[in-house]
Design a protein around this motif. Structure first.
Motif, PDB file in Angstrom:
ATOM      1  N   UNK A   4      -7.438   0.849   3.850  1.00 42.55           N
ATOM      2  CA  UNK A   4      -7.507   0.223   5.169  1.00 42.55           C
ATOM      3  C   UNK A   4      -7.106   1.257   6.216  1.00 42.55           C
ATOM      4  N   UNK A   5      -7.741   1.201   7.374  1.00 42.28           N
ATOM      5  CA  UNK A   5      -7.440   2.128   8.475  1.00 42.28           C
ATOM      6  C   UNK A   5      -7.025   1.311   9.696  1.00 42.28           C
ATOM      7  N   UNK A   6      -5.827   1.624  10.209  1.00 45.12           N
ATOM      8  CA  UNK A   6      -5.346   0.979  11.426  1.00 45.12           C
ATOM      9  C   UNK A   6      -5.260   2.037  12.518  1.00 45.12           C
TER      10      UNK A   6
ATOM     11  N   UNK B  40       0.833  -1.201   0.000  1.00 44.30           N
ATOM     12  CA  UNK B  40       0.000   0.000   0.000  1.00 44.30           C
ATOM     13  C   UNK B  40       0.870   1.255   0.000  1.00 44.30           C
ATOM     14  N   UNK B  41       0.198   2.382  -0.182  1.00 47.25           N
ATOM     15  CA  UNK B  41       0.817   3.696  -0.056  1.00 47.25           C
ATOM     16  C   UNK B  41       0.139   4.415   1.112  1.00 47.25           C
ATOM     17  N   UNK B  42       0.976   4.992   1.978  1.00 45.61           N
ATOM     18  CA  UNK B  42       0.418   5.688   3.141  1.00 45.61           C
ATOM     19  C   UNK B  42      -0.291   6.948   2.657  1.00 45.61           C
ATOM     20  N   UNK B  43      -1.598   6.942   2.778  1.00 47.50           N
ATOM     21  CA  UNK B  43      -2.418   8.048   2.283  1.00 47.50           C
ATOM     22  C   UNK B  43      -2.567   9.165   3.320  1.00 47.50           C
TER      23      UNK B  43
ATOM     24  N   UNK C  79     -11.329   9.011  19.451  1.00 49.09           N
ATOM     25  CA  UNK C  79     -11.972   7.701  19.509  1.00 49.09           C
ATOM     26  C   UNK C  79     -10.990   6.564  19.240  1.00 49.09           C
ATOM     27  N   UNK C  80     -10.242   6.642  18.122  1.00 54.01           N
ATOM     28  CA  UNK C  80      -9.328   5.536  17.785  1.00 54.01           C
ATOM     29  C   UNK C  80      -7.857   5.949  17.928  1.00 54.01           C
ATOM     30  N   UNK C  81      -7.600   7.097  18.510  1.00 55.97           N
ATOM     31  CA  UNK C  81      -6.226   7.523  18.750  1.00 55.97           C
ATOM     32  C   UNK C  81      -5.465   7.782  17.456  1.00 55.97           C
ATOM     33  N   UNK C  82      -4.173   7.503  17.463  1.00 55.67           N
ATOM     34  CA  UNK C  82      -3.350   7.683  16.250  1.00 55.67           C
ATOM     35  C   UNK C  82      -3.678   6.588  15.239  1.00 55.67           C
ATOM     36  N   UNK C  83      -3.810   6.978  13.985  1.00 54.91           N
ATOM     37  CA  UNK C  83      -4.183   6.007  12.957  1.00 54.91           C
ATOM     38  C   UNK C  83      -3.401   6.256  11.666  1.00 54.91           C
ATOM     39  N   UNK C  84      -3.399   5.214  10.815  1.00 55.85           N
ATOM     40  CA  UNK C  84      -2.757   5.272   9.499  1.00 55.85           C
ATOM     41  C   UNK C  84      -3.766   4.798   8.463  1.00 55.85           C
ATOM     42  N   UNK C  85      -3.926   5.603   7.395  1.00 54.01           N
ATOM     43  CA  UNK C  85      -4.808   5.227   6.293  1.00 54.01           C
ATOM     44  C   UNK C  85      -3.935   4.733   5.143  1.00 54.01           C
ATOM     45  N   UNK C  86      -4.236   3.536   4.637  1.00 54.62           N
ATOM     46  CA  UNK C  86      -3.440   2.904   3.576  1.00 54.62           C
ATOM     47  C   UNK C  86      -4.261   2.791   2.294  1.00 54.62           C
TER      48      UNK C  86
END
Length: 253
Positions: free
Chosen positions: A196-198, A171-174, A181-188
């Motif tokens: 995908x969201x982690x 993936x590419x980090x978008x 609510x979900x704190x720090x996150x990364x969208x791929x």
């Protein structure tokens, strides 16, 4: 008359003897000179040095002599420098032809990764653990911390604090962000409008626009936000297609 003849004869004999004596002395002197020459003595004649080499050296132009003075090493060094210059030029031209990649990105990954996630693709779990809360967009489920029922657009996967969280696919980090609510996150961005969201991360290891490979560490499990204090530490994982949440379990390995 006889006396005159006798006297004249005596005078001639004396002259002959005198001439013979002189000749004898001259011959003896010549023999001595020859013997000295054969005996290795110094020659009485002026020795003129051989000027053939001097003539050749003087006939060579000064610039030519300077070039020869460097012998083969100078020539070899010059050839090596020219080859190095050609190599550097070729490298610079090759780098100019390569597409620019933003700082913090992996150039090798950018060239080799193909973002072609589709309906038949399968993902790696971002973390191995029990699913605390299932995906549920068609009905509501109970959230213990909130003490209420509501829809859940993703999975809440149990995990110990500081456990590595990995990319589920190439993936590419978008986007990288944070909310309460979900704190720090990364969208791929995985390609073909799949993302995908982690969430619930700490110590994020990637940057925006970076290309990541499946299994590459994105960050680590953080302490849960106040929305999941009862559920405990976890990873929030959401999968979308055309910006609509879909069930991640349908694409898990």
């Amino acid at each position: 008359m006889k006396e005159k003849i006798s006297q004249l004869f005596k005078d001639k004999v004396f002259l002959v003897l005198l001439v013979l004596g002189l000749l004898t002395i001259v011959a003896a002197a010549g023999v001595i000179t020859v013997q000295r020459g054969n005996g290795g003595g110094e020659s009485p004649y002026l020795q003129v040095p051989d000027q053939s080499n001097m003539i050749v050296e003087e006939s060579i132009p000064q610039e030519t002599q300077v070039a020869v003075a460097g012998d083969s090493n100078a020539t070899q060094n010059m050839e090596e420098e020219m080859q190095a210059a050609d190599s550097n030029k070729a490298t610079a031209e090759q780098e100019t032809k390569e597409p620019a990649v933003k700082a913090g990105t992996d150039k090798n990954a950018a060239k080799s990764l193909v973002l072609d996630f589709n309906d038949a693709s399968r993902m790696t779990w971002p973390i191995r653990g029990n699913v605390i809360l299932d995906y549920s967009m068609e009905s509501t489920i109970y959230f213990p911390t909130l003490d209420q029922y509501k829809c859940n657009p993703g999975l809440v996967i149990q995990g110990d604090v500081s456990t590595p969280v990995v990319a589920p696919a190439n993936a590419k980090v978008q986007e990288i962000g944070s909310n309460e609510e979900i704190g720090s996150y990364v969208v791929l961005n995985m390609g073909n409008n799949y993302t995908a969201i982690c969430g619930q991360l700490k110590e994020v290891q990637v940057v925006e626009n970076e290309y990541v490979k499946e299994g590459q560490v994105l960050g680590y499990v953080a302490e849960p936000t106040k929305y999941y204090s009862v559920e405990g530490s976890n990873v929030f994982f959401e999968l979308t297609y055309n910006d609509k949440a879909i069930d991640p379990l349908d694409h898990m390995q």
